[in-house]
Design an enzyme around this catalytic site. Sequence first.
Site, short mmCIF file in Angstrom:
data_model
loop_
_atom_site.label_atom_id
_atom_site.label_comp_id
_atom_site.label_asym_id
_atom_site.label_seq_id
_atom_site.Cartn_x
_atom_site.Cartn_y
_atom_site.Cartn_z
N SER A 248 43.87 47.98 50.00
CA SER A 248 43.16 46.74 50.29
C SER A 248 42.73 46.72 51.75
CB SER A 248 44.05 45.54 49.99
OG SER A 248 45.11 45.51 50.93
N LYS A 249 42.03 45.64 52.09
CA LYS A 249 41.47 45.55 53.45
C LYS A 249 42.51 45.76 54.53
CE LYS A 249 40.43 43.47 50.17
NZ LYS A 249 41.47 43.06 49.21
N ARG A 250 43.73 45.32 54.25
CA ARG A 250 44.71 45.44 55.33
C ARG A 250 45.12 46.87 55.61
NH1 ARG A 250 49.84 45.97 53.12
NH2 ARG A 250 49.72 45.64 50.88
N HIS A 251 44.72 47.80 54.73
CA HIS A 251 44.97 49.22 55.00
C HIS A 251 43.84 49.82 55.82
CE1 HIS A 251 47.30 48.70 51.16
NE2 HIS A 251 48.20 49.23 51.94
N GLY A 252 42.78 49.02 56.03
CA GLY A 252 41.60 49.56 56.69
C GLY A 252 40.39 49.31 55.82
#
Length: 475
Positions: A248-252
């Site tokens: 998800s976005k929080r991984h990049g």
Amino acid sequence: MITKAKEPFMSQVRLRFAPSPTGFLHVGGARTALFNWLLARKQNGKFILRIEDTDVARSTQQSVDAILEGMTWLGLDWDEGPFYQSDNFPLYKEYVQKLLDAGKAYKCYCSAEELEAKREKALQEGGKPKYDGTCRNLPPAEDGRPYVVRFKAPQEGSTSWNDLIKGRISFENAELDDLIIQRTDGTPTYNFVVVIDDATMGITTVIRGDDHVNNTPRQILLYEALEVPVPAFAHVPMILGADKARLSKRHGATSVMAYRDMGFLPEALVNYLVRLGWSCGDEEIFSLDDLIQKFSIENVGRSAGVFNTEKLLWLNAHYIKNGDVKRLAGLLVPFMKERGVDPEKGPELSAVVKTLLERAKTMLELADGALFYYQEELAYDEKGVAKFFNADTAGLLTLLVDKLSGVERLDAPSIEAVFKEICEEKGIKLGQIGPAVRLALSGSTASPGIYEMIEVLGLDETRTRIQRAIKQLVG
RNA sequence: GGUCCCAUCGUCUAGUGGUUAGGACACCGGCCUUUCACGUCGGUAACAGGGGUUCAAGUCCCCUUGGGAUCACCA
């Protein structure tokens, strides 16, 4: 019940990518699209693009455009479509009616609130939150009450299929409940629409994310109720982040186009994505053409994979290193302009790129590395200046410019010869003049080779830079 | 919780009953070298656990553990 639709398609495979337009094309979707595309191309079949926009509220044209842009950038062209499910609402309604007429579906008058309450209760009591069948055997009535249409699923036996990736998967029909195929507002729901579309479009193999595994038995039951051939299924494992949670976005970045903006080449992303879950012996590097030859859905792994930017970076560096300099230069232009540089004013960009190929992992690094060629005022590296500029430097640099001026054809070998000559004459080592020249030309202690830089900058610019450096750093 | 799926180096993976368990990224060293890189050579590092089956199990079966997906009038 769906008549003749299969006939024209019998002889060739037909695959599809069916994203819902509620966001950008993300890497997981891109990989699914890629697998579909590869199989279609490999088997000389058709690749169809279908936009699943039955959720009118969440779907946007902007997302459709973004998805198409991502596909195009990756080089995944489609033979048919894009088709929009929202264009087919009358068709779906027709099939709902057919199922209703055949007694294979029924109207359910339970309200969403009632159902929600029952679900909660069942869950709390540790039971299964499935529809209790209240309206399943109600006599037909037309009293104007709002209703949804439910598929009357068999309650005994089991449904199974041979998944091209996961192998045999089987579900007890008793575990399945009567799914809603038409909402109160008359619009069809996903599980029904996919089946109708895949059937009418003659899709022979469905490759999709494995979050759809649980939908598959219901869909197979629907195919059977509709009396149409069931396609083959291949469920692709999902992509995880470094912490093994769903990417998800929080991984990049997860958007395909974000990777372009971060300086990745489409062939690198394609190569990376295909290798995430698939392999071919010890090979690592694959072009799209290679893949059309070598890809096989059976060799896709069954388990989820972690997205690893380091490896993507390595592949990207590989494709930059081996890329066509003209093409790379073209791709680099927007990145240069972003940095306030007009590559028209200065050395030929492709010549510049050639000196940087082995030093850049991304187009961003390539652009950053190319900057000094186009800058008038260089910010000289202070430590480097302190270390490499001394009392003798000005004289050596002046001598270098003199000798360079006498060279007929200024290329790397002749420039190297000049340096050797100076070293011999002065009895010095290259280390006593090279670093200073590097600093004078690039402002940095890390740069392309000195000879290459001089060749690309040309005599005049080299002279200008050296004189400026002498003035600023020695004088 | 029910159902379904998954499990080899840190990561991506090869392996289809007999291998010193191979490759790649990353990491660590050597070499190359005008810097930074590139390249090259070498190294560290894995079969989740337990039971079977078998002469022989990473490979087959079962259990355990751990992960994940899904249970919507969303797709």
